[in-house]
Design a protein around this motif. Sequence first.
Motif, mmCIF file in Angstrom:
data_model
loop_
_atom_site.group_PDB
_atom_site.id
_atom_site.type_symbol
_atom_site.label_atom_id
_atom_site.label_comp_id
_atom_site.label_asym_id
_atom_site.label_seq_id
_atom_site.Cartn_x
_atom_site.Cartn_y
_atom_site.Cartn_z
ATOM 1 N N PRO A 1 10.833 -95.854 -68.082
ATOM 2 C CA PRO A 1 12.168 -95.817 -68.693
ATOM 3 C C PRO A 1 12.250 -94.750 -69.773
ATOM 4 O O PRO A 1 11.229 -94.404 -70.369
ATOM 5 N N ASN A 2 13.423 -94.234 -69.985
ATOM 6 C CA ASN A 2 13.616 -93.187 -70.981
ATOM 7 C C ASN A 2 13.248 -93.727 -72.360
ATOM 8 O O ASN A 2 13.822 -94.711 -72.806
ATOM 9 N N TYR B 1 26.451 -101.263 -67.498
ATOM 10 C CA TYR B 1 26.833 -100.861 -66.144
ATOM 11 C C TYR B 1 26.482 -101.988 -65.183
ATOM 12 O O TYR B 1 25.328 -102.384 -65.077
ATOM 13 N N PHE B 2 27.463 -102.467 -64.441
ATOM 14 C CA PHE B 2 27.229 -103.585 -63.539
ATOM 15 C C PHE B 2 26.303 -103.205 -62.389
ATOM 16 O O PHE B 2 25.695 -104.071 -61.771
ATOM 17 N N VAL B 3 26.175 -101.920 -62.104
ATOM 18 C CA VAL B 3 25.290 -101.510 -61.029
ATOM 19 C C VAL B 3 23.837 -101.796 -61.365
ATOM 20 O O VAL B 3 22.997 -101.937 -60.458
ATOM 21 N N THR B 4 23.501 -101.917 -62.646
ATOM 22 C CA THR B 4 22.125 -102.204 -63.035
ATOM 23 C C THR B 4 21.807 -103.697 -63.020
ATOM 24 O O THR B 4 20.650 -104.067 -63.235
ATOM 25 N N ARG B 5 22.800 -104.540 -62.799
ATOM 26 C CA ARG B 5 22.533 -105.981 -62.741
ATOM 27 C C ARG B 5 21.671 -106.303 -61.519
ATOM 28 O O ARG B 5 21.786 -105.632 -60.481
ATOM 29 N N PRO B 6 20.805 -107.286 -61.621
ATOM 30 C CA PRO B 6 19.898 -107.597 -60.506
ATOM 31 C C PRO B 6 20.640 -107.878 -59.210
ATOM 32 O O PRO B 6 21.548 -108.715 -59.159
ATOM 33 N N GLY B 7 20.270 -107.163 -58.169
ATOM 34 C CA GLY B 7 20.834 -107.373 -56.836
ATOM 35 C C GLY B 7 22.142 -106.656 -56.562
ATOM 36 O O GLY B 7 22.620 -106.695 -55.419
ATOM 37 N N ALA B 8 22.727 -105.970 -57.539
ATOM 38 C CA ALA B 8 24.044 -105.349 -57.339
ATOM 39 C C ALA B 8 23.971 -104.181 -56.365
ATOM 40 O O ALA B 8 24.729 -104.117 -55.386
ATOM 41 N N ILE B 9 23.066 -103.246 -56.602
ATOM 42 C CA ILE B 9 22.979 -102.073 -55.731
ATOM 43 C C ILE B 9 22.466 -102.457 -54.352
ATOM 44 O O ILE B 9 22.888 -101.886 -53.331
ATOM 45 N N GLU B 10 21.583 -103.460 -54.276
ATOM 46 C CA GLU B 10 21.079 -103.917 -52.979
ATOM 47 C C GLU B 10 22.211 -104.538 -52.148
ATOM 48 O O GLU B 10 22.293 -104.311 -50.927
ATOM 49 N N THR B 11 23.079 -105.321 -52.795
ATOM 50 C CA THR B 11 24.208 -105.926 -52.081
ATOM 51 C C THR B 11 25.158 -104.864 -51.563
ATOM 52 O O THR B 11 25.653 -104.946 -50.423
ATOM 53 N N ALA B 12 25.410 -103.848 -52.377
ATOM 54 C CA ALA B 12 26.311 -102.775 -51.960
ATOM 55 C C ALA B 12 25.760 -102.022 -50.752
ATOM 56 O O ALA B 12 26.493 -101.739 -49.789
ATOM 57 N N VAL B 13 24.475 -101.708 -50.787
ATOM 58 C CA VAL B 13 23.875 -100.977 -49.675
ATOM 59 C C VAL B 13 23.867 -101.819 -48.403
ATOM 60 O O VAL B 13 24.139 -101.317 -47.297
ATOM 61 N N ASP B 14 23.590 -103.101 -48.532
ATOM 62 C CA ASP B 14 23.604 -103.978 -47.356
ATOM 63 C C ASP B 14 25.004 -104.062 -46.754
ATOM 64 O O ASP B 14 25.157 -104.080 -45.518
ATOM 65 N N THR C 1 15.365 -96.890 -64.755
ATOM 66 C CA THR C 1 14.212 -97.434 -64.038
ATOM 67 C C THR C 1 13.767 -96.437 -62.976
ATOM 68 O O THR C 1 14.463 -95.459 -62.672
ATOM 69 N N GLU C 2 12.620 -96.714 -62.401
ATOM 70 C CA GLU C 2 12.105 -95.853 -61.331
ATOM 71 C C GLU C 2 13.025 -95.879 -60.119
ATOM 72 O O GLU C 2 13.222 -94.858 -59.443
ATOM 73 N N LYS C 3 13.593 -97.035 -59.833
ATOM 74 C CA LYS C 3 14.485 -97.150 -58.676
ATOM 75 C C LYS C 3 15.706 -96.264 -58.839
ATOM 76 O O LYS C 3 16.091 -95.527 -57.914
ATOM 77 N N PHE C 4 16.340 -96.299 -60.006
ATOM 78 C CA PHE C 4 17.535 -95.501 -60.221
ATOM 79 C C PHE C 4 17.200 -94.024 -60.386
ATOM 80 O O PHE C 4 18.031 -93.161 -60.085
ATOM 81 N N LEU C 5 16.005 -93.719 -60.848
ATOM 82 C CA LEU C 5 15.596 -92.325 -60.913
ATOM 83 C C LEU C 5 15.570 -91.707 -59.521
ATOM 84 O O LEU C 5 15.908 -90.534 -59.336
ATOM 85 N N GLU C 6 15.218 -92.499 -58.538
ATOM 86 C CA GLU C 6 15.124 -91.994 -57.175
ATOM 87 C C GLU C 6 16.494 -91.843 -56.528
ATOM 88 O O GLU C 6 16.770 -90.825 -55.883
ATOM 89 N N ILE C 7 17.367 -92.814 -56.691
ATOM 90 C CA ILE C 7 18.647 -92.777 -55.966
ATOM 91 C C ILE C 7 19.738 -92.039 -56.728
ATOM 92 O O ILE C 7 20.814 -91.786 -56.164
#
Length: 279
Positions: free
Chosen positions: A58-59, A70-83, A207-213
């Motif tokens: 993390p920075n 940011y609601f996109v950082t809430r647990p499971g938010a980005i995974e639900t959107a992608v699914d 996070t590492e996950k958001f750094l990638e996407i």
Amino acid sequence: MSMIGSSEGFQLVSLKQEEDDQSSETDQLSTEERHPSEDPAPTQMSRQPSVTESTLYPNPYHQPYISRKYFVTRPGAIETAVDDLKGHVAKTSGEIIQGFWLLTEIDHWNNEKERILLITDKTLLICKYDFIMLSCVQLQRIPLSAVSCVCLGKFAFPGMSLDKRQGEGLRIFWGSPGQQSLLSRWNPWSTEVPYATFTEHPVKYTTEKFLEICKLSGFTSKLVPAIQSAHKNSTESGREKGLMVLTEPILIETYMGLMSFIGNRNKLGYSLARGSIGF
């Protein structure tokens, strides 16, 4: 009859001792300042070891509570959107998804908008997703074979413009800018703009996950080969020139920038926790 000058009922307080105590403390301080070498145990400033490490995530200068807004950082938010988007692609076209990214779109009026981008073997999907209600609000499909140019560079504005933006971006053209009508160019809500501009999302370094996407270079490295492959497999005429990849400033033709200043300053284009409004 008691006299005003009578000392009955009062106690005499001697200031001698307090003055002596103050003078002795002053002498002691002056002695320490004048003769630091005579002090058997000199006082030293203890510095705690730094816990900051040179990591990208993390920075170390990032405040966690800001990213949690940011609601996109809430647990499971980005995974639900992608699914949800994967299910939509499977039902409608059955195309093969090559990757997804979370980026910020910058429209022709310099307004920031949170977007999810999916690249398939034939299509680029730009999704406006509501991370509060966890639902897709708008989905734009762009055939990769229709993309004619990809431009990378820093943002630029006309010489008389009061607007400004730092950083670099990516602009994707699927039509000629000359095809854009004057009405759509000066309409901030127009959807007939033949290009789309993107930059990195603010939560990239959380996070590492958001750094990638959220990495713009990663998106570009997947987009360009996908467009070139789509051109090669396309049966449409007029694609002999192929894809142009340019490195030049990205022009945003705004002059006053009042609308974008208010919107971007308050992050109106993001699914963001706005706090309590009532009492």
